[in-house]
Enzyme design. Structure first.
Site, PDB file in Angstrom:
ATOM      1  CE  LYS A 184      -3.339   2.976   0.933  1.00  0.00           C
ATOM      2  NZ  LYS A 184      -2.485   4.174   1.165  1.00  0.00           N
ATOM      3  N   GLY A 241       4.642   3.869  10.777  1.00  0.00           N
ATOM      4  CA  GLY A 241       3.836   5.084  10.744  1.00  0.00           C
ATOM      5  C   GLY A 241       3.376   5.495  12.125  1.00  0.00           C
ATOM      6  CB  SER A 242       0.564   7.639  13.136  1.00  0.00           C
ATOM      7  OG  SER A 242      -0.580   6.970  12.616  1.00  0.00           O
ATOM      8  N   GLY A 245      -2.545   4.789  13.269  1.00  0.00           N
ATOM      9  CA  GLY A 245      -2.663   3.918  12.103  1.00  0.00           C
ATOM     10  C   GLY A 245      -2.248   2.492  12.394  1.00  0.00           C
ATOM     11  N   GLY A 246      -1.126   2.316  13.071  1.00  0.00           N
ATOM     12  CA  GLY A 246      -0.649   0.971  13.374  1.00  0.00           C
ATOM     13  C   GLY A 246      -1.584   0.219  14.291  1.00  0.00           C
ATOM     14  CD  GLU A 265       9.081   2.570  13.624  1.00  0.00           C
ATOM     15  OE1 GLU A 265       8.479   3.449  14.292  1.00  0.00           O
ATOM     16  OE2 GLU A 265       9.721   2.819  12.600  1.00  0.00           O
ATOM     17  CB  CYS A 302      10.420   6.518  13.948  1.00  0.00           C
ATOM     18  SG  CYS A 302      11.644   5.629  12.986  1.00  0.00           S
ATOM     19  CD  GLU A 393       6.627   9.960  17.388  1.00  0.00           C
ATOM     20  OE1 GLU A 393       7.595   9.989  16.619  1.00  0.00           O
ATOM     21  OE2 GLU A 393       5.662   9.184  17.259  1.00  0.00           O
TER      22      GLU A 393
END
Length: 526
Positions: A184, A241-242, A245-246, A265, A302, A393
């Site tokens: 994706k 990603g965020s 989202g994860g 991650e 990250c 974060e």
């Protein structure tokens, strides 16, 4: 290369969807040429079914052929020349030097996994030979090795458009393991993604890989990604990603009729602990190093150092003052998108809403589109310990300094922390002896511990761990960087009392692959 805006369903290009979108130049706000087709559920399904059809043939490719495929992807990436870098610059506002370095890292990752595949010991072959006269019962012949899971869904990251994207570490490690991938693309760099996808398809064709070993789908909607995760033929997911989202992908994967692993991650604040001896001996150098790490890539790594923990002292005050002076002279940088810029501003505004948090310094405000200044905040450890949320974060160039009253309170701050990708200790040998409990605490909190260094910059190699306990990742036993990343996309299978001719090559007596194997408890090649 002429961009089409279409999806790659194996080697076939399609654009069945009615919805399209365009990339935006974050430095100007201008829409870039070419409309990209949002993949339909049918296109995602076709990509996954092609991957499933390709799986057995790809799985049975020789180690050499699979390695040649990985190397060919790297060659095709270089063959794209400056055109790839120029498109990527326009979609990300990242400088050419950074992107050329990232392309080098991407191709080096591919070469590293090619070498791993050739060497072969990653299959972790284990052989317990039969003991037919053992009492009270005979021992059967049992042989174990790692085998690929099947089709894998990969999600490209926003902040590394090459190294953590279409041909990045997740894709490279899955292909190395023998798993076809359905990627994706990240919607912030769709043109870059299409160019890299074409390079992979070209490499697959040139090296004789089965159609469907790689597919790429585009889209801005949640539905495209969820269609991959929820498809019953997808066996694992790799995501960078965020947290939001994860976690959404992780939850969806675990609600399937057949749950699958999601290796997400999701970033972290990467605390840096400044011990008294280091602050006293080299405060000026620490200030420069911390600000340099904070500002690298406009803080969009990250591993950006979002927390700095130190004991209250005159030297610590001087260090913070020096950091503030450096930050105040720092020009604003352009973030990857308006949405990421807005999230950064919301994050720093959230920090200032906490009682006891004050701003130390901020950089020079810029007038350009999506530009943000660096910011340094500080708070007392008592306020940090008493309020949840200060550890979260803030994706961008900001850091929160936490000032402890002494060793015991610093250790208490460390114990309170959740999972992070990294933690760093700056100290002297005497500091390490006095604060040895800090190391023991942090070993349980992170995937990578650094001493007298800075977390930005992740070396790609055999020993690297880029991972950590939740909420940094959803799989603390894994890494997304380094050769250990291949273990995410395999599982152990053992064969009991099989005839030699029916065993995988890695498990046959004469060891045709010439790999290291654990035979009756002894590591050997013979």
């Amino acid at each position: 290369m002429i961009l089409t805006g279409q999806n790659f369903i194996g080697s076939e290009r399609t654009g069945m969807g009615r919805n399209t979108f365009r990339a935006v130049n974050p430095a100007t706000g201008d829409l870039l040429p070419i409309s990209f087709y949002e993949a339909t559920e049918a296109e995602v399904g076709s990509a996954v079914l092609k991957a499933e059809a390709a799986f057995q043939e790809y799985k049975e490719q020789s180690s050499e052929d699979r390695a040649l495929f990985l190397e060919a992807i790297g060659d095709e990436l270089w063959a794209l020349g400056d055109e790839l870098i120029e498109r990527c610059m326009s979609e990300t506002a990242l400088p050419a030097a950074r992107l050329n370095g990232e392309r080098m890292r991407t191709t080096n990752q591919l070469k590293m996994f090619a070498s791993l595949v050739r060497e072969g010991s990653w299959v972790d072959a284990r052989i317990d030979t039969a003991i037919p006269d053992r009492q009270p019962l005979p021992r059967p012949d049992i042989r174990q090795m790692q085998v690929p899971l099947g089709p894998v869904g990969i999600f490209g990251a926003s902040n590394f458009p090459l190294a953590f994207s279409v041909a990045g570490g997740d894709t490279a490690s899955a292909l190395a393991a023998g798993c076809p991938v359905v990627v994706k693309a990240h919607p912030l760099h769709p043109g870059t993604s299409e160019m890299v996808a074409q390079a992979i398809v070209s490499a697959a064709n040139k090296t004789g890989m089965p159609d469907g070993v790689f597919s790429l789908v585009q889209g801005t909607s949640v539905e495209v990604g969820m269609a991959i995760v929820l498809h019953p033929r997808i066996t694992a997911v790799g995501f960078t990603g965020s947290f939001r989202g994860g976690k959404a992908l992780f939850d969806a994967a675990n609600q399937r009729n057949t749950p699958i692993p999601v290796f997400a991650e999701m970033g972290s604040s990467n605390p840096i602990f400044l011990l008294p001896g280091a602050v006293s001996a080299r405060g000026e150098g620490l200030a420069s190093g911390l600000v340099g790490s904070l500002n690298m890539g406009v803080g969009q790594f990250c591993t950006n150092p979002g927390l700095v923990i130190a004991n209250e002292s005159t030297e610590t005050s001087q260090l913070l003052e020096a950091m503030g002076d450096l930050v105040s002279k720092t020009a604003s940088g352009t973030m990857l998108s308006e949405g990421i810029k807005d999230n950064y501003e919301a994050g720093v505004n959230r920090l200032t809403s906490f009682p006891g948090v004050e701003i130390v310094s901020e950089g020079i405000s810029g007038q350009g589109k999506n530009q943000v200044p660096s910011k340094i905040f500080k708070t007392k450890a008592t306020d940090f310990l008493g309020q949840s949320g200060l550890e979260e974060e803030v994706f961008g160039p900001s850091t929160l300094s936490v000032i402890a009253e002494g060793k015991d309170q610093m250790l208490e701050v460390a114990r309170k922390m959740q999972g992070h990708l990294t933690a760093t200790i700056h100290g002297t040998d005497a500091d390490l002896e006095e604060y040895k409990d800090l190391i023991h605490i942090l070993e349980r909190k992170v995937g990578r511990l650094l001493f007298n260094g800075y977390p930005t910059g992740v070396e790609v190699g055999q020993a690297m761990v880029h991972g950590g306990p939740y909420p940094a990742t959803t799989a603390p036993q894994s890494t997304s960087v380094g050769t250990g990343a291949i273990k995410r996309f395999v599982r152990p299978v053992c064969y009991q009392d099989f005839p030699q001719a029916s065993l995988p090559l890695a498990l046959r007596d004469h060891n045709p692959l010439n790999i290291w194997r654990l035979i009756n408890g002894e590591l050997k090649k013979k």
